[in-house]
Enzyme design. Structure first.
Site, PDB file in Angstrom:
ATOM      1  N   ASP A 386       3.173   5.435  -0.383  1.00  0.00           N
ATOM      2  CA  ASP A 386       2.380   4.904   0.729  1.00  0.00           C
ATOM      3  C   ASP A 386       2.249   3.394   0.585  1.00  0.00           C
ATOM      4  OD1 ASP A 386       0.858   4.893   3.024  1.00  0.00           O
ATOM      5  OD2 ASP A 386      -0.534   6.439   2.340  1.00  0.00           O
ATOM      6  N   GLU A 389       4.475  -1.788   2.357  1.00  0.00           N
ATOM      7  CA  GLU A 389       4.718  -3.097   2.987  1.00  0.00           C
ATOM      8  C   GLU A 389       4.339  -4.273   2.088  1.00  0.00           C
ATOM      9  OE1 GLU A 389       2.351  -0.948   4.324  1.00  0.00           O
ATOM     10  OE2 GLU A 389       3.726   0.200   5.568  1.00  0.00           O
ATOM     11  N   ASP A 459       1.024   4.913  10.343  1.00  0.00           N
ATOM     12  CA  ASP A 459      -0.225   5.582  10.734  1.00  0.00           C
ATOM     13  C   ASP A 459      -0.453   5.439  12.233  1.00  0.00           C
ATOM     14  OD1 ASP A 459      -0.437   6.042   8.041  1.00  0.00           O
ATOM     15  OD2 ASP A 459      -1.867   4.431   7.683  1.00  0.00           O
TER      16      ASP A 459
END
Length: 771
Positions: A386, A389, A459
């Site tokens: 997760d 970035e 998300d």
């Protein structure tokens, strides 16, 4: 005097232009320019300001130049380079570079005077703002750029601030419908701009560095990309089954009970995913965030938990993050070695900071804790990476000047996910080649396909317009050569549906089913989200339309596993693509150039997801150049038309290309439950066709050593003849004798189906039958 002048001019040129074995180096417009053929179809262009040489090591490019015969010629003042595929002309005065095929057909023009180096200070280091302009044909469609959720497919006349964040995944790359691609090899926060005057990339760096790739087709360009940046490995068979997740399962018993209920209901499933906060919580805070260990109260026996999952014939993916709370051992070691990028990352008020993925030693340290705390401890089957970035909160402009091992954060930011994925994938492979790597990740960059990574769209909100935006975003992403992509079925944030019944809200139920239909024809089929639970029984009992519709597509996914797994071999071996935009197979049909809401799943099944509430029909464009069968009714249609297709909520519009050969597998509860000793082979008449059925040991790397088999099915339409060729290859567990139920679907005068079924015993030798 004339001889002296000519000699002087010749010497001047000799000082500024030098032929190399596979290219040329020259000086023009205050720049040192070099061109090098990496292969007959790939040219590297590298430019630096005069007097500012730069030695660059690429993060994405792993391929080395292949020996390539290059012919050097002169045309006036211009330098001509020719391979067996490409002709490249360089203007020695302006620095312009013209790319063409050997017939002279113009492909791309790197503009005269089109490259600029503007000096800038990058966190105390002299650097440049580097800009390169290209000239395209006015009506030339281009694709790529990344996963951008703007509901656009063709990237002409668009501008993008290329900064990888949650739901925005960029790579500086585009693919032209003319059959070439350009990869601008830069990892900084960048700008892409296309307008009627030019297409340009603008980045921070010390060089202009790009690769021109001429594949002639989109498939060819993708093959070039993977030649440069790495092949996509095979994922295990189970990775193409159904995944169930939520934010989050709080205890080991909760997720185990979810799996047990799926088994009791006899709804197929292969994977359960454990989201965040399974680790200890320090004084009920997040200061021990991502400790890569287990809370002793909620996960008292994690090894037994995973063993129990395996006993239920399922697999576990578990989340790990790039950021660490200040109370973790990892953070303390990274801090002591100056391997933390010192800005706030998720979650808020935790003190968490990301580690420096650009430091090779930091990648080693990360794996040390991940392996000791999780992989070798519990034997999980894959990773959920997760925030790759990574998340950046409480943003300050000075954060982007923070140092990393390779320079300022802003100069390398977009490569963060690539390096994080690389560190985990390569370390796992080094210690265990009996378990194929499976990585679910939230960001990506060209080259990430090398590490078995599957990027999800982030998300996203649970809305109809967001479902619609997934499709062109996925197609542009996969056109960058990264074949594995997926999204949260139903959308991540579903709180908007709570007020009107939550999981029983009719509109949310319909949205969820439509998203699941799309998920069934994505490389990974994965249900996940927050605010509302996503397990199938939360939407109703068996017999209710919502439960039954979900079960229908989960089961269809499993029936298609022989087709999907064989496609995965095509992806790995032949640089294929799961989600194929129509331009990949029908570029000559100009209507396909703007169609980003349909695609082929594999080479045979056209998918047109429904993205509007209460839609009972759906317009589907059937590309010119092929015949098409409605998957559900088997009604036949000629290509080159839009068909108003019946699409009640339980029906996803699907069409099968004439000439397709599609194997269907058995009814199973998990991917490897039954052998493929009796398969239905569906032939859709109307054109010649071929399909290769691929099989191996399902979950190790022995296929790289030749442990696999291929069975080719060849259909000759004009003679109605099917040839099943002799099996090639061998592996442990090979099925030596099996039955094929041959189902021929053909169109009568009315366009409706005519079926003929035959059952064959196949024992590995060639069989030919006339139907």
């Amino acid at each position: 005097m004339l001889c002296t002048v000519l000699l002087t001019l010749t010497n001047a040129r000799a000082q500024t232009t030098q032929n190399t074995a596979q290219g040329v180096s020259l000086t023009a417009q205050g720049m040192e320019i070099s061109l090098e053929f990496y292969s007959p179809a790939i040219v590297k262009v590298f430019k630096t300001p005069v007097g500012k040489p730069y030695q660059k090591t690429s993060l994405a490019v792993v391929g080395a130049p292949k020996k390539t015969a290059v012919i050097h010629e002169m045309l006036g003042k211009n330098i001509i380079l020719k391979s067996s595929i490409l002709k490249v002309e360089v203007n020695a005065e302006t620095g312009g570079i013209y790319f063409a095929d050997l017939s002279g057909k113009k492909l791309l023009f790197d503009k005269d005077y089109g490259t600029q180096f503007s000096p800038v200070d990058d966190a105390g280091t002299p650097s440049f703002k580097v800009r390169n302009g290209f000239l395209l044909d006015q009506d030339e469609a281009i694709y790529g750029i990344g996963q951008v959720l703007d509901n656009k497919f063709n990237r002409r006349n668009s501008a993008h601030h290329m900064q990888n964040e949650n739901m925005s995944t960029y790579s500086p790359y585009f693919l032209s419908v003319k059959g070439y691609g350009v990869f601008w090899d830069n990892y900084s926060i960048s700008e892409f701009n296309d307008n009627p005057q030019e297409l340009s990339f603008e980045s921070l760096g010390h060089c202009a560095d790009y690769y021109f790739m001429y594949g002639k087709t989109a498939d060819g360009v993708i093959a070039n990309v993977r030649e440069l940046t790495g092949k996509a490995p095979m994922l295990p068979l189970w990775a193409y089954g159904f995944f169930q997740s939520k934010e989050r399962y709080h205890t080991q018993e909760e997720s185990l009970n979810v799996l047990k209920k799926y088994r009791a209901l006899k709804v197929p499933i292969d994977v359960v995913i454990q989201d965040w906060r399974y680790w200890p919580e320090y004084n009920k805070s997040d200061s021990a965030w991502n400790a890569q260990d287990f809370d002793k109260t909620r996960f008292p026996d994690p090894k037994k938990w995973v063993d129990s999952i395996h006993q239920l014939n399922a697999k576990l993916l578990i989340v790990t993050w790039p950021g660490f709370g200040p109370k973790t051992a990892q953070r303390k070691e990274f801090d002591s070695k100056k391997m933390i990028i010192n800005f706030d990352t998720w979650p808020p008020n935790s003190g968490a900071r990301p580690y420096d993925v650009f430091n090779p030693e930091a990648l080693d340290i990360y794996w040390k804790y991940l392996n000791n705390g999780i992989f070798s401890k519990i034997g999980n089957d894959g990773w959920w990476l997760d925030s790759t970035e990574p998340d950046h909160i409480n943003v300050k402009p000075a954060d982007f000047a923070l140092p990393t091992h390779l320079g300022s954060y802003r100069s390398v930011k977009n490569g963060f996910s690539l390096m994080h994925n690389k560190g985990i994938a390569t370390h796992q492979r080094a210690m265990n080649d009996q378990k194929r790597g499976v990585i679910l990740t939230r960001s990506g960059f060209i080259g990430q396909q090398l590490y078995g990574s599957n990027t999800w769209s982030g998300d996203v909100n649970s809305t109809w317009d967001m479902l619609e935006k997934q499709i062109p975003a996925a197609l542009n992403y996969t056109l960058m050569g990264i074949p594995n992509w997926n999204s949260d079925i139903g959308g991540f944030f579903a709180g908007r549906w709570r007020k009107d019944g939550g999981n029983k809200n009719p509109e949310f139920q319909e949205l969820y089913v439509r998203w699941m239909q799309f998920g069934a024809f994505s490389p990974m089929m994965r249900s996940h989200g927050t605010d509302l639970p996503r397990e199938i029984w939360n939407f109703g009992d068996r017999g209710s339309w919502c439960f039954d519709a979900q079960e229908r597509y989960i089961k269809l996914r499993y029936q298609l596993l022989p087709y999907i797994y064989s496609t995965s071999w095509e992806v790995s071996k032949n640089d294929g693509t799961f989600m194929r935009p129509l331009i990949m197979d029908f570029a000559s049909d100009k209507k396909t150039h703007e169609i980003g809401n349909e695609y082929l799943f594999g080479r045979s099944i056209l998918v047109a997801p429904v993205t509007k509430y209460k839609a009972n029909t759906w317009p589907v464009y059937l590309p010119e150049g092929a015949g098409w069968y409605n998957f559900w009714t088997q009604q036949y249609y000629q290509g080159g038309q839009t068909v108003k297709t019946d699409a009640p909520v339980a029906i996803l519009p699907l069409y099968v290309k004439a000439g397709a050969i599609i194997p269907f597998g058995p009814d199973v509860q998990f991917a490897t439950e039954k052998k493929w000793d009796q398969l239905d082979i569906n032939i859709f008449a109307g054109a010649d066709g071929e399909f290769v059925l691929y099989e191996d040991e399902n979950d190790n790397y022995n296929y790289e050593k030749g442990a696999f088999s291929e069975i080719s099915f060849v259909w000759k339409d004009h003679t109605n003849t099917l040839t099943i060729k002799a099996r090639k290859g061998n592996f442990k567990g090979l099925i030596k004798s099996r039955k094929f139920n041959i189902n021929l679907v053909s169109a009568g005068k009315s366009g409706k189906r005519i079926n003929e079924v035959k059952t064959l015993l196949y024992q590995g030798k060639q069989i030919e039958i006339k139907l």
